[in-house]
Design a protein around this motif. Sequence first.
Motif, short mmCIF file in Angstrom:
data_model
loop_
_atom_site.label_atom_id
_atom_site.label_comp_id
_atom_site.label_asym_id
_atom_site.label_seq_id
_atom_site.Cartn_x
_atom_site.Cartn_y
_atom_site.Cartn_z
N THR A 140 37.22 10.06 -27.79
CA THR A 140 36.63 8.75 -27.49
C THR A 140 37.63 7.62 -27.51
OG1 THR A 140 34.57 9.53 -28.50
CG2 THR A 140 34.79 7.17 -28.16
N PHE A 141 38.53 7.60 -28.50
CA PHE A 141 39.48 6.50 -28.64
C PHE A 141 40.35 6.38 -27.39
CE2 PHE A 141 43.57 4.75 -30.22
CZ PHE A 141 43.11 3.55 -30.75
N ARG A 142 40.89 7.48 -26.93
CA ARG A 142 41.73 7.47 -25.72
C ARG A 142 40.90 7.05 -24.50
NH1 ARG A 142 46.66 9.40 -23.27
NH2 ARG A 142 46.43 8.74 -21.12
N LYS A 143 39.68 7.56 -24.41
CA LYS A 143 38.86 7.23 -23.25
C LYS A 143 38.55 5.73 -23.19
CE LYS A 143 34.69 8.53 -20.72
NZ LYS A 143 34.39 7.13 -20.37
N MET A 144 38.26 5.13 -24.36
CA MET A 144 37.97 3.69 -24.39
C MET A 144 39.17 2.88 -23.96
SD MET A 144 35.43 3.10 -27.69
CE MET A 144 36.47 3.95 -28.89
N LEU A 145 40.38 3.30 -24.38
CA LEU A 145 41.59 2.58 -23.96
C LEU A 145 41.88 2.80 -22.48
CD1 LEU A 145 43.99 3.11 -27.02
CD2 LEU A 145 42.64 1.09 -26.44
N ASP A 146 41.64 4.03 -22.00
CA ASP A 146 41.80 4.30 -20.57
C ASP A 146 40.89 3.38 -19.75
OD1 ASP A 146 43.76 6.22 -20.60
OD2 ASP A 146 42.37 7.91 -20.66
N ASP A 147 39.65 3.24 -20.20
CA ASP A 147 38.70 2.39 -19.46
C ASP A 147 39.13 0.93 -19.49
OD1 ASP A 147 37.19 4.62 -18.92
OD2 ASP A 147 35.71 4.27 -20.51
#
Length: 301
Positions: A182-189
């Motif tokens: 989740t953490f990486r996905k939120m930063l990617d977004d």
Amino acid sequence: MFNQTTYTGVPINVFLQDFIDALQEEGFTVSLSEMSPRLGQHKTFRITYRGAYVASTNPRLWARKVRPFCCEYRFPDENLKAHAKVPADFDLNEFSRYHGCNPNRLRIEDQKKEGRYLWIEDTETALHLLRDWKRRINEESFSAASSSAEQIVEDLNTILADVAISETDRLAQIKIRLGQGTFRKMLDDEFSTSCAVTGIDVPEALRASHIVPWRSSTSEQRLNPMNGLLLSANIDSLFDRYMITFRQNGELECSRTLTQQQWDRLGAIGDLRVKPTKARAEFLKLHNAEFEKCERMRLAK
């Protein structure tokens, strides 16, 4: 912890036991010293980190009826060799300002012929000073690659051993620590899968970087995207080791120990492309403080 049968001091009290427990939670090792001024006496506890002797304690400190002290600090020289005696030019107030601690929690114990020693009163102050030892040992005595790998293994073992959280939460934290989930996905977004500094949009070259390091963050902070930046690998490495920081307005500041030639070879590194939100600026403020502390130590060498 240590062999109870060889300990010859007064019974361990709650004050010392709480201090020992706190040290062990931080990764320090507490053991009985093999050396003693008198044959057969074993009263002194050595406090070490990765084999480095960082502090000690004995009943003269923690068993005092009035104002007990938890440990005696050892001073690192430029080669991280520990010295028990207070340096000749030592200034308690300057030492306290440099390390950001309360001088009233410290005491210079003058043992006349033996010399002067620095005693630390409470666990919080002791851990604050010993964490600085810990950081220097990790940064200066171990290579960046091995230190990073070992720290990740230690962090993963800590997660697996935490029975206070559910298996689902443990698996989620493992993914976070490995830069996934989740953490990486939120930063990617948020950053459109591109570096927050350079705009590079190659996913394989990007790292989900925590501003307050994962190992120092609470469970909530580890998941909070405001405690993160999406950075290219070389910038992430510099940021993680406090060779650079970003001020609360997004402006870059780099270590003065980097030469112009080194800086040129690192490539285009500038300010954050988007001014940090108020929430992210608060995390950057903490990173700024650590950067400044590390910079003082680097420049003092």
